[in-house]
Every structure is written in C-alpha cells, then in structure tokens.
Design a protein around this motif. Structure first.
Motif, PDB file in Angstrom:
ATOM      1  N   ARG A 214      46.371  44.771  21.645  1.00 36.81           N
ATOM      2  CA  ARG A 214      46.994  45.203  22.899  1.00 36.81           C
ATOM      3  C   ARG A 214      45.923  45.785  23.814  1.00 36.81           C
ATOM      4  N   PHE A 217      48.285  48.162  30.148  1.00 35.85           N
ATOM      5  CA  PHE A 217      48.740  47.307  31.239  1.00 35.85           C
ATOM      6  C   PHE A 217      48.017  47.615  32.548  1.00 35.85           C
ATOM      7  N   GLU A 218      47.764  48.903  32.794  1.00 43.02           N
ATOM      8  CA  GLU A 218      47.104  49.278  34.054  1.00 43.02           C
ATOM      9  C   GLU A 218      45.652  48.821  34.112  1.00 43.02           C
TER      10      GLU A 218
END
Length: 292
Positions: A214, A217-218
């Motif tokens: 992962r 997201f930012e």
C-alpha cells in the motif's frame, strides 16, 4: 658542531680543568693556611670561564638535531615528551572523524538530488497465472526518479506456474523470470524506496496490488485518475498511457512489447509537464474537504 665534536671538546676541557685545579691547590696551600685559615680555593677568572664553558657543553651535548628528528625534534631533545611541536603542521591538522562543513555547491547538489528522488515513477509488467492466465503475477518492476534515472529494475521469480507469459504485451519470456529475484526481497526493496516519496504512475492500483503493498493516497499521482487530464484527452474516460503520452508529450510509446522503464518515464514526463496545475488542483480539493 656535531655530537662527537662536542664530546671531544668536553673531554679536553675537563682534563685541562683538572690539571689547573691540582696545580693551583698545591702552590697555594701554604699561603691560604697563613692568611685566613680557610680551606676554600678562590677560582681565577680563567677558571670560571672554563667552568662555564664546560657546563654549557654538558647541556648542549645530549640535544638532537632538529633537521634529523623532523617534527618530533622536541620530544627527541627531551622537551615535550609526546605530541607534535607547538605551531607545527601536525598540530594544526584536523581530526578526520570531525564532521566537515559542506560547501555551498555541495549543499546545492544534495538538495537537487533530494528533489529528484522525492518524486518516483513506478511501472510493473505482469504474467498470467491460474485458469487461462486470467490472474496477474508480478514479473518485473521498474522505478525511476524525476529526471528518468533508473533506481530499480528487476525481474521476479514466479511463485506460481505461469500459464500465459503475455510476451507480446509484457515483453516477458521464461528465461527472464527464471533467473529473477525472490518476490519478498524485491517487495522489501520497493517498500523502502517508496517510503515517504510521492509515487507517480499510470493505473497504480494494479501495480500496488500485484506487489501486495500500500501507499498513502495523498502521496499518489496517478495519470489515469487525474480528472482534468482525462476530461481533456478522452472526454472523461480513462485514457491509456500511450494516448496520454502522445497528447501531452508528443511521444509515441508501446509500439511493440511494453517496457516498464519506458512506461515509468512516460508517466513521470506527463506529471512533470502539468505538475503545477496538478498540485494546485489537489490543494483546492483538500481545502474544500476541510470546509465540509
């Protein structure tokens, strides 16, 4: 005067002094007893001068030549026991373990390098596993920095039986991954390299999924999901990387087998061209979300 010459002169003066002292004591014994009764002898000026010269020779004789002793001449002469002479070059030399102050140009180089490596583009090539090769498995991963320099480019050993190499698209052949590296090792290298960086790429969800990792997201800049660009190039639909590269950069890629290094560089080139507008767009969205 050398040490041997001083020693020879010292021996000559000592013998002369002994001879003078014995003759003086024998000739003046009666007169001293008659005058004051004192047993002390009074040295003549010549004797005092000779005695001073002998003392000077005694002090100078053990000294060592500074030229022959080099930087440790004081220690050899019996002065400073250890260490370099005051004011010598050895004394002024800095300890190599002490931190050195970087020059302005060196600081600028480090700053530019940090900026180049703050944004990284990644692309993966996959092969098919499972029934009819419908499932994806990582075969190659490539990462470049903001100026296109390759930081990582590795093939990965298969963890399952490959049912479709997809060579016409992936460019992967059996020998490529047969000699590849272990998946866990490559995965760990990718995680360390991406930590704290801005990740650029096209359809990065697929790449992250096949790597089983992962990323915040930012810190993702996905060229397939930047709405203003998608609206401009493909009327809001998800455009291919090939189409975006031609529209934004005027370059043609993927004319045959795909190359993950080429695709990563293309994604980074697109981002660099519109980075200012892209970052302003994201800042505006963050500002709007804070007020709702």
């Amino acid at each position: 005067m050398s040490a041997s010459q001083r020693q020879k002169q010292f021996d000559m003066n000592r013998s002369r002094a002994n001879n003078l002292a014995s003759s003086s004591s024998s000739s003046s014994g009666n007169s001293n007893n008659n005058s004051t009764g004192s047993t002390k002898n009074v040295a003549s000026p010549h004797q005092r001068k000779l005695q001073t010269s002998m003392e000077r020779l005694q002090v100078q004789q053990p000294n060592t030549s500074r030229r022959s002793a080099g930087s440790n001449w004081m220690a050899a002469a019996g002065g400073t026991p250890t260490g370099p002479a005051p004011g010598s070059e050895n004394q002024e030399a800095k300890d190599p373990k002490e931190p050195q102050t970087l020059t302005k140009s060196a600081r600028m180089r480090l700053k530019k390098k940090a900026q180049r490596n703050r944004y990284l583009a990644m692309d993966c090539e996959m092969v098919g596993v499972g029934h009819n090769g419908q499932d994806d498995m990582l075969a190659r991963v490539s990462i470049v920095n903001r100026v296109g320099q390759v930081l990582l480019d590795k093939h990965v050993k298969p963890r399952q039986e490959v049912t479709d190499y997809r060579t016409s698209v992936s460019g992967i052949r059996p020998q490529d991954i047969a000699n590849g590296e272990d998946f866990a090792t490559v995965q760990d290298e990718v995680v360390k390299l991406l930590h704290g960086r801005i990740l650029v790429g096209h359809a990065l969800g697929n790449d992250l999924a096949v790597l089983s990792i992962r990323h915040p997201f930012e810190n993702i800049r996905d060229t397939s999901r930047y709405k203003p660009l998608c609206k401009l190039v493909s009327n809001g639909h998800t455009p291919s990387l090939k189409r975006l590269t031609m529209a934004v950069l005027g370059q043609e890629i993927q004319t045959g087998e795909h190359n993950s290094v080429e695709d990563a560089r293309a994604a980074m080139g697109i981002y660099n061209r519109i980075a200012g507008d892209w970052e302003k767009y994201l800042e505006k969205k963050r500002h709007q979300q804070q007020h709702y």
